[in-house]
Design a protein around this motif. Structure first.
Motif, PDB file in Angstrom:
ATOM      1  N   PRO A 184      35.419  14.019  62.761  1.00  7.13           N
ATOM      2  CA  PRO A 184      35.606  13.430  64.095  1.00  7.13           C
ATOM      3  C   PRO A 184      34.759  12.167  64.266  1.00  7.13           C
ATOM      4  O   PRO A 184      33.616  12.098  63.820  1.00  7.13           O
ATOM      5  N   GLY A 185      35.335  11.171  64.888  1.00  7.91           N
ATOM      6  CA  GLY A 185      34.617   9.933  65.133  1.00  7.91           C
ATOM      7  C   GLY A 185      34.588   8.970  63.957  1.00  7.91           C
ATOM      8  O   GLY A 185      33.879   7.960  64.000  1.00  7.91           O
ATOM      9  N   THR A 186      35.374   9.238  62.906  1.00  8.20           N
ATOM     10  CA  THR A 186      35.375   8.365  61.732  1.00  8.20           C
ATOM     11  C   THR A 186      35.867   6.966  62.101  1.00  8.20           C
ATOM     12  O   THR A 186      36.899   6.806  62.757  1.00  8.20           O
ATOM     13  N   VAL A 187      35.120   5.960  61.664  1.00  9.11           N
ATOM     14  CA  VAL A 187      35.487   4.558  61.880  1.00  9.11           C
ATOM     15  C   VAL A 187      35.550   3.879  60.520  1.00  9.11           C
ATOM     16  O   VAL A 187      34.609   3.963  59.737  1.00  9.11           O
ATOM     17  N   CYS A 188      36.658   3.229  60.231  1.00 11.27           N
ATOM     18  CA  CYS A 188      36.829   2.505  58.975  1.00 11.27           C
ATOM     19  C   CYS A 188      36.773   0.998  59.226  1.00 11.27           C
ATOM     20  O   CYS A 188      37.163   0.531  60.299  1.00 11.27           O
ATOM     21  N   ARG A 189      36.305   0.296  58.230  1.00  6.99           N
ATOM     22  CA  ARG A 189      36.224  -1.175  58.310  1.00  6.99           C
ATOM     23  C   ARG A 189      36.756  -1.765  57.019  1.00  6.99           C
ATOM     24  O   ARG A 189      36.778  -1.095  55.983  1.00  6.99           O
ATOM     25  N   ALA A 190      37.181  -2.999  57.088  1.00  4.35           N
ATOM     26  CA  ALA A 190      37.658  -3.668  55.881  1.00  4.35           C
ATOM     27  C   ALA A 190      36.522  -3.761  54.875  1.00  4.35           C
ATOM     28  O   ALA A 190      35.373  -4.045  55.235  1.00  4.35           O
ATOM     29  N   SER A 191      36.829  -3.528  53.610  1.00  3.93           N
ATOM     30  CA  SER A 191      35.775  -3.547  52.583  1.00  3.93           C
ATOM     31  C   SER A 191      35.467  -4.971  52.165  1.00  3.93           C
ATOM     32  O   SER A 191      36.231  -5.894  52.392  1.00  3.93           O
TER      33      SER A 191
END
Length: 519
Positions: free
Chosen positions: A512-519
């Motif tokens: 829960p709450g996972t945030v992804c960003r561009a690598s």
């Protein structure tokens, strides 16, 4: 999810009302048939063969000729209330699993009106020989009325398309409103006449597509559905979840629509989303001394207006003088570039070229949006968008309400405001010959397994909050991606792609709450 200059109020679409059923062989709904009446459709065997004849665009022809794909046609009732009547044929494209098969992964790219067969072929190239291609048959379908499916939605021929793109509809006077409404009334009539009449128009909405999906699931031999839907495809997925929760294995919904929003509110929010994307582009552009909008992002909207509004009175040459760039096309080309930050450099080049009197790049971006091939032929993506939206959406038949909506949309996205005043003309849907088949509501999804909803913080077409709201409505897991683009799943962001792959293969959801960003 598209935003078309043809219908200002059809910037996005809402979730339909679908009857729930506990049957594993089809929802009855709206006084429809008993599921046993659909047995011949559920029990059909697909006849697979080469895909070359299923390509409907110049760009798809070489891809569809690849022998790794095979295609078939699925027969479904044109009207589920009359299953013994006329039928529709849906185009299906498949790439077989190369390893230990779990089942089929059904893909829809959105629109409404976009080809799922084309999307699956494109996705095949992105996932390569990875885990998903090993474990799933990758399957795309053209929804009823779309692409290679028949009967096919058809409203404009190629010449009429060119005239439509040059049509300004910027006169707010009573005479201007009357002219625009006359054109919109004619558009509705043409769609009915050329698409197979009222019975086709009445049954192309998402209400019927989800029933088709369940028949396709059975015809593919899958007890449960695994589904990846982008943009409008999230509406299909969530509507399927409501109609057939017991038949769901896994749902990934990326670029979500809020099923409870009214059409008007969603339209305004989408316009605000595109303004946000425009502002992000302008801030990035301003870092460069040659930015066509200047080096002060606060003045970018005014600079854009100064570049594009003169096109209303004087379109500019494009394609070495063989074509011209209209004001609507300049805005449409810009909107196309705002869907994906990787297109920002092309937008800058296009605006710079426009400043020198050449509209070629913006015109090509508008061509991409409108589905015009290099051969000058148009697909039916936008026509299908309008037709499906007209039966999925709430309709505005009061000019005062229409005027208020357009005013609010212009205030939310001033970069695309033509500055001529509000043209309070009713859009084609107000003249539609058949009633809508949906309304906003909270989905009822008792018994639905865990789902994965992906929402991008800077998504212009389906703003981030809609994903938050859909995840809550489906009691699903929300994965946030920080970026400025429309949808992200299986597009090369490892954090997102890994989460999607794990969920589809073994049901593991990200924390829960996972945030992804561009690598």
């Amino acid at each position: 999810m598209r935003s078309t200059t043809l219908v200002a109020a059809l910037c996005s679409a809402g979730l339909l009302l679908v009857a729930c059923s506990q049957s594993t062989t089809g929802a009855t709904g709206r006084g429809g048939p008993d599921p046993t009446q659909l047995s011949r459709f559920y029990e059909q065997k697909l006849s697979w063969g080469p895909c070359a004849d299923f390509a409907t665009s110049e760009s798809d022809r070489p891809t569809f000729s690849d022998p790794k794909f095979d295609c078939a046609r699925l027969e479904v009732p044109l009207d589920y209330a009359a299953p013994d009547g006329p039928t529709a044929q849906l185009a299906i494209l498949r790439q077989r699993a190369t390893g230990q098969r779990i089942g089929s992964l059904l893909v829809n790219p959105g629109g409404p009106g976009s080809s799922g067969a084309s999307a699956a072929a494109s996705l095949s190239g992105r996932i390569g020989q990875g885990q998903l291609s090993q474990r799933f048959d990758l399957v795309g379908f053209d929804p009823r009325g779309v692409g290679a499916s028949t009967p096919t939605i058809d409203c404009l021929d190629d010449a009429e398309w060119e005239a439509e793109r040059a049509d300004l509809d910027v006169d707010p006077s009573p005479a201007g409103v009357e002219q625009t409404e006359s054109e919109n009334r004619q558009y509705a009539q043409r769609c009915a006449q050329r698409s197979g009449g009222d019975p086709v128009l009445a049954n192309v909405g998402t209400r019927d597509v989800v029933r088709d999906v369940d028949i396709l699931r059975a015809a593919l031999g899958d007890q449960k559905l695994s589904y990846l839907g982008y943009s409008y495809g999230t509406r299909i997925g969530s509507a399927y979840a409501e109609a057939f929760p017991q038949n769901v294995r896994a749902l990934v919904l990326d670029g979500a629509l809020d099923p409870t929003q009214t059409t008007a509110d969603r339209t305004v929010k989408q316009n605000a989303g595109f303004q946000q994307a425009f502002d992000a582009y302008a801030a990035d552009c301003a870092k460069r001394p040659d930015c066509p909008l200047g080096t002060d992002p606060a003045k970018a909207t005014a600079a854009f207006q100064a570049l594009t509004r003169p096109l209303i009175d004087a379109p500019v040459r494009a394609e070495n003088g063989t074509r011209t760039l209209s004001y609507p096309d300049a805005v449409t080309g810009t909107i196309q570039a705002l869907y994906l930050s990787q297109l920002w450099p092309a937008l800058s080049r296009g605006l710079s070229l426009l400043a020198s009197g050449d509209g070629t790049i913006l015109l090509r971006l508008a061509d991409l949006y409108n589905g015009r091939g290099a051969d000058g032929h148009y697909g039916n993506d936008i026509e299908a968008f309008v037709v499906i939206s007209c039966v999925d959406e709430e309709r505005i038949t009061d000019r005062a309400q229409q005027a208020d909506l357009i005013r609010r949309a212009n205030e939310a996205a001033p970069f695309r405001d033509d500055g001529r005043g509000v043209v309070a003309a009713l859009d084609p849907c107000a003249f539609w010959p058949v009633p809508p088949t949906s309304q906003p509501h909270v989905p009822q999804v008792q018994g639905l397994p865990p789902t994965l909803i992906i929402s991008t913080t800077g998504d212009p077409a389906t703003p981030y909050q809609a994903g938050v709201d859909l995840a809550k409505a489906l009691n699903g897991s929300l994965l946030t991606y920080e970026g400025t683009q429309h949808t992200v799943a299986l597009q090369g962001v490892p954090c997102v792609d890994d989460a999607v792959t794990k969920y589809l293969i073994d049901g593991t959801l990200p924390p829960p709450g996972t945030v992804c960003r561009a690598s």
